[in-house]
Design a protein around this motif. Structure first.
Motif, PDB file in Angstrom:
ATOM      1  N   LEU A   9       0.964  -1.218   0.165  1.00 43.53           N
ATOM      2  CA  LEU A   9      -0.078  -0.145   0.184  1.00 43.53           C
ATOM      3  C   LEU A   9       0.869   1.149  -0.009  1.00 43.53           C
ATOM      4  CD1 LEU A   9      -1.258  -2.211   2.415  1.00 43.53           C
ATOM      5  CD2 LEU A   9      -3.210  -0.449   2.145  1.00 43.53           C
ATOM      6  N   ASP A  19      -5.819   5.792   3.723  1.00 40.72           N
ATOM      7  CA  ASP A  19      -5.152   4.861   4.713  1.00 40.72           C
ATOM      8  C   ASP A  19      -6.130   4.505   5.906  1.00 40.72           C
ATOM      9  OD1 ASP A  19      -2.394   3.775   3.960  1.00 40.72           O
ATOM     10  OD2 ASP A  19      -2.118   6.036   3.369  1.00 40.72           O
ATOM     11  N   VAL A  22      -8.759   2.213   4.779  1.00 46.97           N
ATOM     12  CA  VAL A  22      -8.202   0.689   5.098  1.00 46.97           C
ATOM     13  C   VAL A  22      -8.707   0.271   6.625  1.00 46.97           C
ATOM     14  CG1 VAL A  22      -6.431  -0.696   4.948  1.00 46.97           C
ATOM     15  CG2 VAL A  22      -6.783   1.045   3.220  1.00 46.97           C
ATOM     16  N   TRP A  41       3.823  -0.392   3.575  1.00 50.80           N
ATOM     17  CA  TRP A  41       2.563   0.308   3.991  1.00 50.80           C
ATOM     18  C   TRP A  41       3.317   1.682   4.941  1.00 50.80           C
ATOM     19  CZ3 TRP A  41      -2.169  -1.536   7.097  1.00 50.80           C
ATOM     20  CH2 TRP A  41      -3.279  -0.540   6.858  1.00 50.80           C
ATOM     21  N   CYS A  63      -0.966  -4.071  -5.512  1.00 57.75           N
ATOM     22  CA  CYS A  63      -0.397  -2.940  -4.634  1.00 57.75           C
ATOM     23  C   CYS A  63      -1.469  -1.847  -4.942  1.00 57.75           C
ATOM     24  CB  CYS A  63       0.539  -2.278  -5.522  1.00 57.75           C
ATOM     25  SG  CYS A  63       1.024  -0.490  -4.829  1.00 57.75           S
ATOM     26  N   LEU A  64      -2.044  -1.378  -3.563  1.00 57.79           N
ATOM     27  CA  LEU A  64      -3.156  -0.597  -3.589  1.00 57.79           C
ATOM     28  C   LEU A  64      -2.643   0.804  -3.489  1.00 57.79           C
ATOM     29  CD1 LEU A  64      -5.529  -2.173  -0.790  1.00 57.79           C
ATOM     30  CD2 LEU A  64      -5.407  -2.365  -3.511  1.00 57.79           C
TER      31      LEU A  64
END
Length: 341
Positions: A9, A19, A22, A41, A63-64
């Motif tokens: 991420l 974020d 999430v 991340w 991958c975000l």
């Protein structure tokens, strides 16, 4: 490292809300940790860019990537993660459309620096200093990322596999997307490349308010009226963007008597969100007189760019205002080697 799929991420030019979103999947974040090895991340784990650079290409399963591309470091990371990831998702409105940071495309880099570092009333900068990418000190040359004239979306920088809309994406949509990708990695069919992982309907389709063929003479700002709680907000004169906005949020804003502002991006088949909204409003203005129409718009919509392109300017047909070089093109320096976090 286990044999689990790898997840990265990353956060580029954005506010950080993606974020936080999430984490809004609550205890399911533990299931994410069970499904994936999280290799990057920045807001949650201490992983280094050098570690990612050492991975083989294609070794990250998904991958975000949230945020637009505002500077050379973000462009480097977009290209690096594109190379390392099998599946790259433009996560949230900033990566997808540019979102609020993309509104800066109405100004040049010099104009932004002039206000931010010199003219803003909260700034005390008697020497008029502005950031420069290279600065000499006795110990050597200091480098910071190159700030671009134009904010780019992720797919204007590297090929993108999927888009997850929203500012930020809704928690349940994030979880659905994670489950779909996990199933795909296990052999289930994945959606076609380029798919927006979201509803195919509009916010209007999800809104329970009553709509008629009513025409309007006046657009009103949200503080000027207390809207009726059952009738269409647009027909009450409020600029509600539900007609052009992708659904999937459950019409959360209209439910609480607030107009949709378009944070889920354009609905399926809509190329330019702003043009779709302008077309929709043109159909409800109750006048054929150009002078009266101009007056209605000027009085009720004092900021057309911020109203119609609040989330989508960088990804729209307009993309940005014309730059001083005369061609309106983005002025991007080459990404210097080593300009990474």
């Amino acid at each position: 490292m286990t044999g689990k799929p790898k997840l990265a991420l990353y956060w580029a030019a954005s506010c950080g809300g993606c974020d936080i979103a999430v984490l809004a999947i609550d205890d399911k974040i533990l299931e994410v940790a069970n499904l994936f090895d999280i290799v990057l991340w920045p807001v949650a784990i201490d992983a280094k860019v050098r570690d990612i650079e050492r991975l083989a290409d294609g070794s990250i399963d998904v991958c975000l990537f949230n945020g637009g591309i505002r500077n050379s470091e973000q462009e480097y990371m977009a290209r690096l993660l594109r190379a390392k990831a099998k599946v790259l998702v433009a996560f949230g409105s900033c990566a997808h459309e540019g979102c609020i940071p993309g509104l800066a495309n109405a100004n040049s880099r010099d104009e932004i620096f002039q206000y931010v570092y010199k003219d803003s009333p909260s700034v005390d900068n008697p020497q008029g200093l502005v950031p420069v990418p290279d600065f000499e000190v006795p110990e050597g040359t200091l480098h910071i990322p190159v700030f671009y004239d134009t904010l780019k979306t992720l797919d204007q920088t590297v090929p993108v596999d999927y888009y997850l809309p929203g500012c930020p994406p809704e928690a349940e949509n994030i979880w659905t997307a994670v489950q779909a990708v996990a199933a795909g990695l296990a052999g289930a069919p994945l959606p076609p490349t380029g798919t927006v992982l979201g509803a195919q309907t509009t916010v209007c389709d999800e809104c329970k308010r009553t709509r008629t063929e009513k025409k309007i003479k006046v657009f009103k700002r949200v503080w000027e009226i207390l809207p009726n709680e059952t009738e269409c907000l647009l027909e009450q004169g409020l600029v509600c963007c539900g007609i052009a906005t992708r659904g999937g949020c459950g019409a959360l804003c209209p439910v609480v008597n607030s107009p949709c502002i378009g944070c889920h991006g354009p609905n399926e088949g809509v190329q330019d969100f702003g043009a779709r909204m302008i077309s929709a409003l043109a159909s409800v203005i109750d006048s054929d007189n150009p002078a009266e129409i101009d007056h209605i718009i000027e009085q009720g919509i004092p900021d057309p760019l911020g109203t119609f392109y609040r989330f989508s300017l960088a990804h729209s047909l307009l993309r940005r205002t014309k730059l001083g070089n005369g061609n309106g093109a983005a002025q991007h320096a080459a990404v210097p080697a080593g300009r990474t976090a």
